[in-house]
Design a protein around this motif. Structure first.
Motif, PDB file in Angstrom:
ATOM      1  N   GLU A 359     -13.947   1.104   6.317  1.00 17.33           N
ATOM      2  CA  GLU A 359     -14.686   2.337   6.536  1.00 17.33           C
ATOM      3  C   GLU A 359     -14.098   3.081   7.740  1.00 17.33           C
ATOM      4  O   GLU A 359     -13.869   2.498   8.797  1.00 17.33           O
ATOM      5  N   GLY A 360     -13.835   4.358   7.548  1.00 18.58           N
ATOM      6  CA  GLY A 360     -13.265   5.159   8.629  1.00 18.58           C
ATOM      7  C   GLY A 360     -11.750   5.110   8.711  1.00 18.58           C
ATOM      8  O   GLY A 360     -11.163   5.757   9.588  1.00 18.58           O
ATOM      9  N   ASP A 361     -11.105   4.358   7.835  1.00 14.42           N
ATOM     10  CA  ASP A 361      -9.640   4.284   7.831  1.00 14.42           C
ATOM     11  C   ASP A 361      -9.081   5.609   7.326  1.00 14.42           C
ATOM     12  O   ASP A 361      -9.287   5.989   6.174  1.00 14.42           O
ATOM     13  N   GLU A 362      -8.348   6.302   8.184  1.00 14.44           N
ATOM     14  CA  GLU A 362      -7.809   7.611   7.833  1.00 14.44           C
ATOM     15  C   GLU A 362      -6.325   7.545   7.480  1.00 14.44           C
ATOM     16  O   GLU A 362      -5.670   8.576   7.309  1.00 14.44           O
ATOM     17  N   GLY A 363      -5.778   6.353   7.377  1.00 13.75           N
ATOM     18  CA  GLY A 363      -4.381   6.217   7.025  1.00 13.75           C
ATOM     19  C   GLY A 363      -4.107   6.679   5.601  1.00 13.75           C
ATOM     20  O   GLY A 363      -4.918   6.465   4.697  1.00 13.75           O
ATOM     21  N   GLU A 364      -2.950   7.324   5.403  1.00 13.07           N
ATOM     22  CA  GLU A 364      -2.599   7.803   4.075  1.00 13.07           C
ATOM     23  C   GLU A 364      -2.150   6.625   3.216  1.00 13.07           C
ATOM     24  O   GLU A 364      -1.368   5.790   3.656  1.00 13.07           O
ATOM     25  N   THR A 365      -2.643   6.575   1.978  1.00 19.36           N
ATOM     26  CA  THR A 365      -2.348   5.468   1.071  1.00 19.36           C
ATOM     27  C   THR A 365      -1.444   5.945  -0.055  1.00 19.36           C
ATOM     28  O   THR A 365      -1.702   6.977  -0.686  1.00 19.36           O
ATOM     29  N   PHE A 366      -0.387   5.201  -0.282  1.00 16.90           N
ATOM     30  CA  PHE A 366       0.490   5.424  -1.425  1.00 16.90           C
ATOM     31  C   PHE A 366       0.317   4.248  -2.386  1.00 16.90           C
ATOM     32  O   PHE A 366      -0.322   3.236  -2.047  1.00 16.90           O
ATOM     33  N   TYR A 367       0.931   4.363  -3.559  1.00 22.15           N
ATOM     34  CA  TYR A 367       0.727   3.336  -4.580  1.00 22.15           C
ATOM     35  C   TYR A 367       2.042   2.986  -5.254  1.00 22.15           C
ATOM     36  O   TYR A 367       3.001   3.774  -5.258  1.00 22.15           O
ATOM     37  N   ALA A 368       2.077   1.802  -5.813  1.00 23.38           N
ATOM     38  CA  ALA A 368       3.190   1.362  -6.653  1.00 23.38           C
ATOM     39  C   ALA A 368       2.612   0.861  -7.966  1.00 23.38           C
ATOM     40  O   ALA A 368       1.480   0.347  -8.011  1.00 23.38           O
ATOM     41  N   VAL A 401       2.069  -7.422 -26.136  1.00 21.83           N
ATOM     42  CA  VAL A 401       1.214  -7.693 -24.982  1.00 21.83           C
ATOM     43  C   VAL A 401       2.002  -7.356 -23.712  1.00 21.83           C
ATOM     44  O   VAL A 401       3.135  -7.803 -23.534  1.00 21.83           O
ATOM     45  N   TYR A 402       1.370  -6.578 -22.844  1.00 22.31           N
ATOM     46  CA  TYR A 402       1.995  -6.146 -21.608  1.00 22.31           C
ATOM     47  C   TYR A 402       1.186  -6.664 -20.407  1.00 22.31           C
ATOM     48  O   TYR A 402      -0.021  -6.903 -20.497  1.00 22.31           O
ATOM     49  N   VAL A 403       1.889  -6.813 -19.291  1.00 25.86           N
ATOM     50  CA  VAL A 403       1.248  -7.166 -18.018  1.00 25.86           C
ATOM     51  C   VAL A 403       1.546  -6.036 -17.034  1.00 25.86           C
ATOM     52  O   VAL A 403       2.670  -5.530 -16.974  1.00 25.86           O
ATOM     53  N   TRP A 404       0.520  -5.634 -16.271  1.00 25.82           N
ATOM     54  CA  TRP A 404       0.705  -4.549 -15.319  1.00 25.82           C
ATOM     55  C   TRP A 404      -0.076  -4.812 -14.037  1.00 25.82           C
ATOM     56  O   TRP A 404      -0.996  -5.616 -13.996  1.00 25.82           O
ATOM     57  N   ARG A 405       0.337  -4.113 -12.989  1.00 30.84           N
ATOM     58  CA  ARG A 405      -0.340  -4.248 -11.711  1.00 30.84           C
ATOM     59  C   ARG A 405      -0.107  -3.012 -10.859  1.00 30.84           C
ATOM     60  O   ARG A 405       0.832  -2.240 -11.097  1.00 30.84           O
ATOM     61  N   VAL A 406      -0.980  -2.845  -9.853  1.00 31.39           N
ATOM     62  CA  VAL A 406      -0.902  -1.700  -8.939  1.00 31.39           C
ATOM     63  C   VAL A 406      -0.956  -2.231  -7.503  1.00 31.39           C
ATOM     64  O   VAL A 406      -1.679  -3.185  -7.214  1.00 31.39           O
ATOM     65  N   ALA A 407      -0.199  -1.605  -6.620  1.00 30.35           N
ATOM     66  CA  ALA A 407      -0.220  -1.948  -5.201  1.00 30.35           C
ATOM     67  C   ALA A 407      -0.658  -0.745  -4.381  1.00 30.35           C
ATOM     68  O   ALA A 407      -0.341   0.397  -4.713  1.00 30.35           O
ATOM     69  N   ALA A 408      -1.410  -1.022  -3.307  1.00 31.28           N
ATOM     70  CA  ALA A 408      -1.735  -0.002  -2.313  1.00 31.28           C
ATOM     71  C   ALA A 408      -0.782  -0.175  -1.139  1.00 31.28           C
ATOM     72  O   ALA A 408      -0.483  -1.300  -0.718  1.00 31.28           O
ATOM     73  N   ILE A 409      -0.289   0.927  -0.586  1.00 30.06           N
ATOM     74  CA  ILE A 409       0.725   0.888   0.472  1.00 30.06           C
ATOM     75  C   ILE A 409       0.269   1.776   1.627  1.00 30.06           C
ATOM     76  O   ILE A 409      -0.121   2.926   1.423  1.00 30.06           O
ATOM     77  N   GLN A 410       0.316   1.211   2.851  1.00 25.60           N
ATOM     78  CA  GLN A 410       0.035   1.991   4.057  1.00 25.60           C
ATOM     79  C   GLN A 410       1.045   1.616   5.135  1.00 25.60           C
ATOM     80  O   GLN A 410       1.596   0.517   5.144  1.00 25.60           O
ATOM     81  N   ALA A 411       1.264   2.544   6.052  1.00 21.80           N
ATOM     82  CA  ALA A 411       2.151   2.295   7.181  1.00 21.80           C
ATOM     83  C   ALA A 411       1.380   1.626   8.310  1.00 21.80           C
ATOM     84  O   ALA A 411       0.272   2.061   8.666  1.00 21.80           O
ATOM     85  N   VAL A 412       1.942   0.548   8.874  1.00 19.98           N
ATOM     86  CA  VAL A 412       1.388  -0.122  10.049  1.00 19.98           C
ATOM     87  C   VAL A 412       2.506  -0.216  11.086  1.00 19.98           C
ATOM     88  O   VAL A 412       3.646   0.188  10.833  1.00 19.98           O
ATOM     89  N   GLU A 413       2.190  -0.752  12.259  1.00 24.11           N
ATOM     90  CA  GLU A 413       3.174  -0.817  13.349  1.00 24.11           C
ATOM     91  C   GLU A 413       4.423  -1.585  12.932  1.00 24.11           C
ATOM     92  O   GLU A 413       5.537  -1.258  13.344  1.00 24.11           O
ATOM     93  N   GLU A 414       4.234  -2.626  12.129  1.00 26.18           N
ATOM     94  CA  GLU A 414       5.358  -3.464  11.734  1.00 26.18           C
ATOM     95  C   GLU A 414       6.188  -2.878  10.601  1.00 26.18           C
ATOM     96  O   GLU A 414       7.246  -3.406  10.256  1.00 26.18           O
TER      97      GLU A 414
END
Length: 430
Positions: A359-368, A401-414
């Protein structure tokens, strides 16, 4: 060797209630011009105190004290200023004198501190001394004073049940910094140590991390160096026992992205259990989570995003707790939920997702996004990254039959933090 001798401490059996040691004295070397009445005006609590000092030291001429004479003065007769032991941090269920504490609040003499399950509180003095009380502990501050005579420090904590941990400041001759239980008292100089008291078994434990203490019970005394612990009862002290080394934690520095925080420990045949703590600081004065468990894995409730520290101690069959090693880790809540449904387009499928963040996380999120035929995960048919959208339409998928997935991506210090959601299956019919 000199540092070890300077840290030599005493741990003495108390044959009676916690008043048994209150008559201990401090020494004062008479200086030119000193009189008993002059010393009383400066340093003693009353005229009656001066008379007690006169009788104790067999002083015939109160106005003519021999220069260099060593006077023994009971501590209880000395004037003092209070030493402020302030709450450095607390978490969970903590009660001080019937009230919920506040960071910075002063703990007064005779006040009782109680921590419940998952509770933790730590105190810090201006001179650098620290006392921490973990969960399920009841303790009382008996004395926190700085005597006007010699500017001597005297701090005395009683652990009535549970555990207490202390880091004593460097003390001068005549100063004291003590933790005691109903059967023992532990006094040290510039030492890190822990004590515990098992009320049901009427058994005390001492664990020495730095320095040396001497454990005496009855007529037996055992010098206890760093790296050893000892248990004692009213009948006497037990044998020295080597404290167990830190348990091996599995990837303790991993970023904690899940809703709950999870940590794991490698198997250890010598372990009865483990004490695991989370803190905001490397000194573990601001503990935010603690668990004592017989399991090798443990979960903690959610925490705000930020940098934290984790440490674990192995508990031996004797209940003595060993050494710990602190690890830094990042807490960054990040995840993704996803689903698939038929799209309005002919033979199309709509894959859509939503990021899970704090909650309150204002970081921009990208996806894969990745999709592959079942059994061919090394050869994705679709492999997209850096997506800003929260959905994707695919058409003309061949039956299978297919397999799929999604990732959330954010920038951190590392760098970039990528968290994949679970693999999901999609069956495409003829």
């Amino acid at each position: 060797m000199a540092a070890t001798l300077a840290a030599l401490a005493s741990m003495l059996l108390l044959p009676a209630p916690l008043r048994a040691q209150d008559e201990e004295t401090v020494s004062y070397a008479v200086k030119k011009g000193d009189t008993l009445y002059g010393l009383a005006r400066l340093y003693l609590t009353s005229d009656g105190a001066a008379l007690r000092v006169q009788r104790l030291n067999r002083i015939a001429e109160p106005r003519r004290l021999p220069v260099g004479k060593q006077l023994r003065i009971p501590r209880e007769l000395l004037r003092y200023t209070p030493v402020e032991l302030r709450v450095a941090g607390f978490s969970g269920q903590v009660d001080i004198a019937g009230r919920v504490p506040a960071v910075g609040a002063v703990l007064n003499e005779r006040q009782i501190v109680t921590t419940g399950r998952g509770g933790f509180v730590s105190f810090r003095a201006a001179n650098g001394g620290e006392v921490a009380l973990p969960s399920n502990t009841r303790a009382q501050l008996l004395r926190a004073r700085r005597y006007l005579l010699g500017d001597l420090l005297d701090v005395d904590f009683a652990v009535l049940g549970g555990r207490g941990e202390a880091k004593a400041p460097k003390l001068r001759s005549g100063e004291r910094f003590r933790l005691r239980t109903p059967t023992t008292v532990t006094a040290v100089r510039g030492t890190e140590f822990r004590v515990a008291y098992d009320e049901a078994g009427e058994r005390s434990l001492a664990e020495v991390i730095e320095g040396t203490v001497a454990v005496a019970a009855g007529e037996k005394e055992i010098p206890t160096p760093a790296g050893f612990g000892v248990t004692s009862t009213a009948e006497g002290a037990g044998q020295l026992e080597t404290l167990l080394p830190p348990p091996v934690m599995i990837d303790p520095g991993a970023v904690q992205t899940g809703q709950m925080l999870g940590f794991a420990i490698e198997p250890d045949s010598k372990a009865k259990g483990f004490r695991i703590q989370l803190a905001r600081d490397a000194g573990f004065l601001e503990v935010v989570g603690e668990q004592v468990t017989g399991n090798r894995s443990v979960t903690f409730p959610p925490l705000d995003n930020g940098r934290y520290f984790v440490r674990a101690r192995t508990i031996a069959a004797s209940d003595l707790e060993g050494f710990s090693e602190a690890y830094s880790f990042r807490r960054k809540r990040l995840g993704v939920t996803a689903e698939v449904e038929q799209s309005p387009l002919a033979d199309g499928y709509l894959f859509k997702w939503l990021a899970e963040t704090a909650e309150g996380d204002e970081g921009e999120t990208f996806y894969a996004f990745q999709l592959w035929r079942e059994g061919q995960d090394g050869s994705p048919l679709v492999d997209e990254t850096g997506l800003r959208e929260t959905g994707l339409v695919l058409t003309a998928l061949e039956p299978g039959v297919y397999v799929w997935r999604v990732a959330a991506i954010q920038a951190v210090e590392e760098g970039l933090l990528k968290v994949w959601g679970p693999d999901q299956r999609l069956a495409v019919s003829e």
